[in-house]
Design a protein around this motif. Sequence first.
Motif, PDB file in Angstrom:
ATOM      1  N   GLY A 111       0.403  -1.251 -17.823  1.00  0.00           N
ATOM      2  CA  GLY A 111      -0.095  -1.410 -16.457  1.00  0.00           C
ATOM      3  C   GLY A 111       0.979  -1.808 -15.457  1.00  0.00           C
ATOM      4  N   ARG A 112       2.224  -1.833 -15.873  1.00  0.00           N
ATOM      5  CA  ARG A 112       3.311  -2.174 -14.947  1.00  0.00           C
ATOM      6  C   ARG A 112       4.454  -1.194 -15.157  1.00  0.00           C
ATOM      7  NH1 ARG A 112       4.237  -5.966 -11.470  1.00  0.00           N
ATOM      8  NH2 ARG A 112       2.369  -7.143 -11.928  1.00  0.00           N
ATOM      9  N   PHE A 113       4.680  -0.361 -14.159  1.00  0.00           N
ATOM     10  CA  PHE A 113       5.697   0.686 -14.260  1.00  0.00           C
ATOM     11  C   PHE A 113       6.728   0.529 -13.152  1.00  0.00           C
ATOM     12  CE2 PHE A 113       1.700   2.214 -15.941  1.00  0.00           C
ATOM     13  CZ  PHE A 113       2.079   2.686 -17.188  1.00  0.00           C
ATOM     14  N   ARG A 114       7.814   1.275 -13.257  1.00  0.00           N
ATOM     15  CA  ARG A 114       8.812   1.236 -12.189  1.00  0.00           C
ATOM     16  C   ARG A 114       8.514   2.297 -11.131  1.00  0.00           C
ATOM     17  NH1 ARG A 114      14.596  -0.374 -14.778  1.00  0.00           N
ATOM     18  NH2 ARG A 114      14.014  -2.532 -15.097  1.00  0.00           N
ATOM     19  N   GLN A 115       7.890   3.389 -11.574  1.00  0.00           N
ATOM     20  CA  GLN A 115       7.298   4.320 -10.602  1.00  0.00           C
ATOM     21  C   GLN A 115       5.808   4.295 -10.870  1.00  0.00           C
ATOM     22  OE1 GLN A 115       8.780   8.360 -10.231  1.00  0.00           O
ATOM     23  NE2 GLN A 115       6.859   9.048  -9.354  1.00  0.00           N
ATOM     24  N   PHE A 116       5.044   3.876  -9.885  1.00  0.00           N
ATOM     25  CA  PHE A 116       3.593   3.834 -10.058  1.00  0.00           C
ATOM     26  C   PHE A 116       2.958   4.400  -8.799  1.00  0.00           C
ATOM     27  CE2 PHE A 116       2.824   0.284  -7.158  1.00  0.00           C
ATOM     28  CZ  PHE A 116       4.099  -0.262  -7.069  1.00  0.00           C
ATOM     29  N   TYR A 117       1.680   4.703  -8.893  1.00  0.00           N
ATOM     30  CA  TYR A 117       0.991   5.326  -7.753  1.00  0.00           C
ATOM     31  C   TYR A 117      -0.073   4.369  -7.232  1.00  0.00           C
ATOM     32  CZ  TYR A 117       3.323   9.676  -8.957  1.00  0.00           C
ATOM     33  OH  TYR A 117       4.282  10.620  -9.202  1.00  0.00           O
ATOM     34  N   GLN A 118      -0.282   4.442  -5.951  1.00  0.00           N
ATOM     35  CA  GLN A 118      -1.375   3.651  -5.362  1.00  0.00           C
ATOM     36  C   GLN A 118      -2.280   4.540  -4.525  1.00  0.00           C
ATOM     37  OE1 GLN A 118       0.043   0.340  -3.026  1.00  0.00           O
ATOM     38  NE2 GLN A 118       0.471  -0.905  -4.819  1.00  0.00           N
ATOM     39  N   TYR A 119      -3.576   4.237  -4.576  1.00  0.00           N
ATOM     40  CA  TYR A 119      -4.526   4.803  -3.609  1.00  0.00           C
ATOM     41  C   TYR A 119      -4.750   3.691  -2.606  1.00  0.00           C
ATOM     42  CZ  TYR A 119      -7.362   2.240  -6.971  1.00  0.00           C
ATOM     43  OH  TYR A 119      -7.834   1.266  -7.813  1.00  0.00           O
ATOM     44  N   GLY A 120      -4.667   4.004  -1.320  1.00  0.00           N
ATOM     45  CA  GLY A 120      -4.757   2.908  -0.361  1.00  0.00           C
ATOM     46  C   GLY A 120      -5.319   3.341   0.966  1.00  0.00           C
ATOM     47  N   ILE A 121      -5.669   2.333   1.770  1.00  0.00           N
ATOM     48  CA  ILE A 121      -6.086   2.596   3.155  1.00  0.00           C
ATOM     49  C   ILE A 121      -5.464   1.555   4.074  1.00  0.00           C
ATOM     50  CG2 ILE A 121      -8.324   3.769   2.834  1.00  0.00           C
ATOM     51  CD1 ILE A 121      -9.673   1.060   3.070  1.00  0.00           C
ATOM     52  N   GLU A 122      -5.260   1.935   5.299  1.00  0.00           N
ATOM     53  CA  GLU A 122      -4.774   0.996   6.319  1.00  0.00           C
ATOM     54  C   GLU A 122      -5.611   1.236   7.577  1.00  0.00           C
ATOM     55  OE1 GLU A 122      -2.505  -0.997   5.159  1.00  0.00           O
ATOM     56  OE2 GLU A 122      -1.623   0.204   3.538  1.00  0.00           O
ATOM     57  N   ILE A 123      -6.139   0.135   8.130  1.00  0.00           N
ATOM     58  CA  ILE A 123      -6.909   0.235   9.383  1.00  0.00           C
ATOM     59  C   ILE A 123      -6.100  -0.492  10.449  1.00  0.00           C
ATOM     60  CG2 ILE A 123      -9.086  -0.359  10.526  1.00  0.00           C
ATOM     61  CD1 ILE A 123     -10.384  -0.503   7.753  1.00  0.00           C
ATOM     62  N   LEU A 124      -5.654   0.235  11.455  1.00  0.00           N
ATOM     63  CA  LEU A 124      -4.817  -0.400  12.479  1.00  0.00           C
ATOM     64  C   LEU A 124      -5.568  -0.477  13.799  1.00  0.00           C
ATOM     65  CD1 LEU A 124      -2.762   1.312  10.461  1.00  0.00           C
ATOM     66  CD2 LEU A 124      -1.143   0.192  11.936  1.00  0.00           C
ATOM     67  N   GLY A 125      -5.459  -1.641  14.460  1.00  0.00           N
ATOM     68  CA  GLY A 125      -6.067  -1.799  15.772  1.00  0.00           C
ATOM     69  C   GLY A 125      -7.510  -2.262  15.704  1.00  0.00           C
ATOM     70  N   GLU A 126      -7.884  -2.918  14.627  1.00  0.00           N
ATOM     71  CA  GLU A 126      -9.273  -3.398  14.483  1.00  0.00           C
ATOM     72  C   GLU A 126      -9.192  -4.890  14.129  1.00  0.00           C
ATOM     73  OE1 GLU A 126     -12.781  -1.835  14.310  1.00  0.00           O
ATOM     74  OE2 GLU A 126     -12.737  -4.010  14.621  1.00  0.00           O
ATOM     75  N   ASN A 127      -9.669  -5.731  15.036  1.00  0.00           N
ATOM     76  CA  ASN A 127      -9.488  -7.165  14.794  1.00  0.00           C
ATOM     77  C   ASN A 127     -10.774  -7.879  14.394  1.00  0.00           C
ATOM     78  OD1 ASN A 127      -7.877  -9.369  14.484  1.00  0.00           O
ATOM     79  ND2 ASN A 127      -8.176 -10.094  16.581  1.00  0.00           N
ATOM     80  N   SER A 128     -11.901  -7.172  14.369  1.00  0.00           N
ATOM     81  CA  SER A 128     -13.148  -7.852  13.992  1.00  0.00           C
ATOM     82  C   SER A 128     -13.309  -7.755  12.480  1.00  0.00           C
ATOM     83  CB  SER A 128     -14.326  -7.185  14.682  1.00  0.00           C
ATOM     84  OG  SER A 128     -14.627  -5.996  14.005  1.00  0.00           O
ATOM     85  N   PRO A 129     -14.167  -8.614  11.909  1.00  0.00           N
ATOM     86  CA  PRO A 129     -14.379  -8.551  10.452  1.00  0.00           C
ATOM     87  C   PRO A 129     -14.949  -7.223   9.985  1.00  0.00           C
ATOM     88  CG  PRO A 129     -15.332 -10.547  11.372  1.00  0.00           C
ATOM     89  CD  PRO A 129     -14.925  -9.695  12.529  1.00  0.00           C
ATOM     90  N   GLN A 130     -15.223  -6.340  10.944  1.00  0.00           N
ATOM     91  CA  GLN A 130     -15.681  -4.984  10.597  1.00  0.00           C
ATOM     92  C   GLN A 130     -14.740  -4.360   9.554  1.00  0.00           C
ATOM     93  OE1 GLN A 130     -18.076  -2.951  11.125  1.00  0.00           O
ATOM     94  NE2 GLN A 130     -17.063  -1.122  10.326  1.00  0.00           N
ATOM     95  N   ALA A 131     -13.420  -4.545   9.749  1.00  0.00           N
ATOM     96  CA  ALA A 131     -12.437  -3.927   8.838  1.00  0.00           C
ATOM     97  C   ALA A 131     -12.575  -4.506   7.437  1.00  0.00           C
ATOM     98  CB  ALA A 131     -11.035  -4.149   9.373  1.00  0.00           C
ATOM     99  N   GLU A 132     -12.742  -5.819   7.332  1.00  0.00           N
ATOM    100  CA  GLU A 132     -12.873  -6.480   6.029  1.00  0.00           C
ATOM    101  C   GLU A 132     -14.117  -5.954   5.301  1.00  0.00           C
ATOM    102  OE1 GLU A 132     -11.609  -7.933   8.597  1.00  0.00           O
ATOM    103  OE2 GLU A 132     -10.316  -9.606   8.073  1.00  0.00           O
TER     104      GLU A 132
END
Length: 410
Positions: A111-132
């Motif tokens: 479970g720990r590699f030097r090249q690994f892949y991630q699935y991810g998201i980033e929400i920019l410009g949203e400051n309410s707990p809506q993002a959480e």
Amino acid sequence: MKIKVPTGMRDLLGDDLKNFRDLESAWKNSAEQENFSEIITPILEEKSLFVRSVGEFSDIVSKEMFECEDLVLRPEGTAPVMRCVLEKNLPVPQKFFYYAPFFRKERPQKGRFRQFYQYGIEILGENSPQAEIETLKMIQTFYGKLNVKFRFEVNYIPAEAELKSYESSLAIFYKDNEGQLSTNAKEKLAKGSILRILDSKEDKTLNESAPQILNFLSEKEKEEWNLILKLLTTLNISFKINPALVRGLDYYQGFVFEVVDESNTLGSQNALGGGGRYNKLSTQLESKEPISAFGFGGGVERLLYQVDFPAEAKKTKVGFICTESSEVETLCRLKDKLQVEGLIVDICFDFNLGFKKMFKRLDRMNFDYAVIIGKNEIDNNFYKIKNLATGVEVTILEAYGLISSLKILG
Ligand code: AMP
């Protein structure tokens, strides 16, 4: 000496690659349903991007980056997305998703590699707990569909002033108990990386009686923290408060969380993913206007230990066996015809191989049919077709058509 794949890196092929791609589609579908758009940033970035954002003294920057002149192989995905948004001056809000490789020079283990892949998201410009709320709900649904057993662990990292006073009180606590600290933790204490001692598995028992971060939140932060917990409860998203969860990256500030595996198949590397609010990242990267942001990244390899996607409906595979080099043109014409019908077609072009070896090759490669074209067949305008599973063979006239013949053979 034999050349091997680099330490901590893997080749992906066969079923592993199929699962990898299926997970990518599943993540893409989930993200697109929530109005995220895909982003691909370069594999290499300027080193200073991570020094400024992840932090000069973080493990990632101080010892885990692969460097090449003033560029590094990116160790994580959040800072590059923010770099891109700032550089292109993109309007916010923006919602991005990715499925991409990252690199960290770590000691490889399960479970720990030097090249690994991630699935991810980033929400920019949203400051309410809506993002959480939106993010944790999306992750819950995503893992639910994949039947993955997990729990959310949550915590809150206060702003600069409160964090400083928490660190001072932690430092006093660790100094008072220095005799009980692991060697690693002692080093961190000497370097002033106090928060990182909280992450240390070796110091878990001592950490249980350490001062708790949540007692250092300002009134406004407490209010936000309580609101997020209330909304999560309303949405039936269960969680465990983990006051030692500080994440290893400097840009986090506010609500942070980790997704912890509950299937017990991952051993010590049981974090499936993690994320949190990083409102200060944009100013660390010299944005004139601060951009509030929230994100999540999960490890592909760790998830694939537990998820198996169903096998695909197999497409029919037809292999041409030909002993006459003069027939290359005919072969390619027939091949095109079958491919238009959606079949997988390959040609055994090795005219010196002989029929027996050619059949063996097709068998090993899981072909369903062989179409045999030898001198005799060409002279008389017919083909032989063999069902490789049953061994049944038919001879057909060219005019009859291959597709109809394959249907007859079953
Ligand atoms: P991080 O960016 O460190 O918060 O990591 C997020 C997730 O990525 C972790 O929870 C793991 O699932 C995965 N991950 C991080 N580092 C590695 C690694 N070296 N090998 C495999 N997966 C990793």
